[in-house]
Write an enzyme that holds these catalytic residues in place. Structure first.
Site, mmCIF file in Angstrom:
data_model
loop_
_atom_site.group_PDB
_atom_site.id
_atom_site.type_symbol
_atom_site.label_atom_id
_atom_site.label_comp_id
_atom_site.label_asym_id
_atom_site.label_seq_id
_atom_site.Cartn_x
_atom_site.Cartn_y
_atom_site.Cartn_z
ATOM 1 N N LYS A 74 0.842 -1.201 0.000
ATOM 2 C CA LYS A 74 0.000 0.000 0.000
ATOM 3 C C LYS A 74 0.878 1.252 0.000
ATOM 4 O O LYS A 74 1.841 1.353 0.771
ATOM 5 C CB LYS A 74 -0.901 -0.023 1.233
ATOM 6 N N SER A 150 -8.916 2.779 3.725
ATOM 7 C CA SER A 150 -8.020 3.389 2.762
ATOM 8 C C SER A 150 -7.155 2.378 2.013
ATOM 9 O O SER A 150 -6.355 2.752 1.149
ATOM 10 C CB SER A 150 -7.108 4.401 3.477
ATOM 11 N N SER A 174 -9.325 0.775 7.963
ATOM 12 C CA SER A 174 -8.819 0.798 6.597
ATOM 13 C C SER A 174 -8.365 -0.545 6.048
ATOM 14 O O SER A 174 -8.072 -0.651 4.858
ATOM 15 C CB SER A 174 -7.671 1.806 6.486
#
Length: 474
Positions: A74, A150, A174
């Site tokens: 990520k 996220s 997230s």
């Protein structure tokens, strides 16, 4: 290769490589081909390092438990040498990392091959992955819909079959939100379980924890075994697990006391489809012999909101100010998205006393919810308070939309970032339109082992399809 890649989880794929059924090079090449073919439709991967991955395979990979497994990282506070760490922000668009973060180095030592970095909202401040820098990530199950946030980029990369698993982080839900949105397993470990070094979070940004999005429970357990453990100099160290996490998967947790919460901490209603799935799974757990009761905790709402307002905002402002100092200039109007700018300005007005009080509220919330977990082994909730939305609902150019809708996504996940407890989302149902609905289990601090035991029980009782979703529906 396609059948093996699509119908075997990460652990099984690693076993096939170790047994010589397929080569690490062929697996990585297949994954890179998938990325070229599928990523344009979903925008999951925002920077790639295919040539570097090929060189690593050719040079010989470490003989670790996940040798040859392609993996994504990520793009939020996690460095891969040679790739940008943009944090989803135009302000960091050209911030290229010179060294791997410790967690990335641990993955590499396990034999994993990094093929790229995945999309994230600016500084992770949205429950949907729609940054202005890279554009929206689309849910492989329905391209018009959000992949969550996220960690939506990693979720979409796994759900679409580009990789069998991907790194993710969770500061308010997230990992669990995109796991629910994309039909994956998403475990948020306890605070301090997985290092963020060289980023600082144990005291500097205590809401956020790193781990992964996977297709199976055992994959999450194995990745946690690889990732867990302190870095020298950590300000505090969580007690180590008594056995490898992967070894507890499939073992009997005994008869557990499980409470249920099906409304948001504020008292607002959860979408009926999400409640129905949670109620269904409560029945499964009861059939498995557990003591399941409608006993929700008394959520410390004021303390939770204090943590969300200050302990997420102030670290963002620090990151922005450090970047501006490195660039030698002041903040410009187009550096930050409107929602991020609101949060930045709030943080700049936050005094040291207010931040200290927020840290105290974090401890107070953990103590208050700790009493509940003295009487209950687990808490069962819907992961989300709403069904998966269309893209655009959570619009960072319209801060009012995030205030209006945000807590429907993170209301049942964010309390456990404040308390530091482990929580897992499992893909155990669908809504009336066929989109995934996740169910969350929460355990006491440090009890990832119990979560994995219960999750594996549910996985066996209600197995889900681990095959990627492709082509995506429109």
């Amino acid at each position: 290769m396609q059948d093996l890649f699509d119908n075997t989880d990460m652990t099984g794929l690693a076993a096939a490589i170790a047994d010589g059924e397929v080569s690490a090079g062929d697996v990585v090449e297949f994954s890179l081909g998938r990325m070229r073919e599928r990523n344009p439709a979903i925008n999951a991967v925002v920077s790639e390092c295919g040539e570097q991955a090929r060189r690593e395979v050719a040079a010989g990979l470490p003989q670790g438990p996940l040798r040859g497994i392609p993996f994504v990282i990520k793009d939020l506070h996690m460095d891969v040498a040679g790739l940008p760490t943009t944090n989803g922000s135009r302000l960091f668009a050209d911030a290229v990392a010179t060294a791997d973060s410790e967690l990335v180095a641990r993955y590499r030592r396990a034999g994993m091959v990094i093929i790229g970095k995945t999309n994230a909202p600016e500084f992770g401040l949205n429950a949907s992955t729609e940054p202005q820098l890279s554009g929206p990530t689309r849910n492989p199950r329905r391209r018009t819909h959000s992949a969550g946030g996220s960690s939506g980029g990693s979720a979409a990369a796994v759900a679409s079959g580009i990789v069998p698993a991907g790194q993710a982080s969770d500061g308010g839900g997230s990992i669990r939100i995109p796991a629910s949105a994309c039909g994956l397993v998403g475990l948020k470990p306890s605070r301090g379980r997985v290092p963020a070094f060289p980023a600082r979070n144990l005291l500097a940004a205590p809401m956020t924890v790193n781990h992964a999005l996977t297709r199976s429970v055992r994959d999450s357990a194995l990745l946690l075994d690889i990732a867990a453990g302190p870095v020298a100099g950590d300000p505090y160290v969580i007690a180590a697990a008594s056995a490898p996490y992967v070894d507890v998967v499939g073992t009997d947790p005994g008869r557990l006391r499980i409470g249920i919460a099906t409304t948001l901490p504020s008292g607002a209603e959860v979408h009926p489809d999400c409640v129905a799935v949670a109620r269904d799974i409560a029945g499964v757990l009861s059939d498995l012999g557990h003591d399941v009761r409608d006993e929700a905790p008394d959520f410390p709402v004021a303390e939770i909101m204090s943590g969300l307002h200050h302990l997420m905002a102030v670290p963002v402002a620090a990151d922005v100010n450090n970047r501006l100092a490195a660039l030698g200039r002041a903040l410009r109007d187009d550096d930050l998205e409107p929602m991020t700018r609101v949060i930045y300005d709030h943080a700049e007005r936050t005094g040291a006393g207010e931040y200290l009080e927020a840290l105290r509220d974090l401890e107070k919330a953990a103590t208050m919810l700790g009493d509940y977990f003295g009487a209950h082994d687990l808490l069962l909730t819907p992961t989300l308070g709403t069904v998966v939305p269309s893209l655009g609902l959570l619009d960072t150019t319209d801060p009012a939309s995030l205030w209006e809708h945000g807590m429907s996504f993170s209301g049942l996940t964010s309390p456990f970032n404040v308390t530091g407890q482990p929580a897992i989302s499992l893909p155990l149902g669908t809504d009336s339109s066929g989109m995934p609905v996740g169910v969350q289990l929460v355990a006491a601090f440090g009890r990832e082992d119990l979560l994995l035991q219960a999750a594996a029980q549910l996985e066996a009782a209600r197995p889900w399809n681990i095959a990627p979703v492709w082509p995506p529906a429109e």
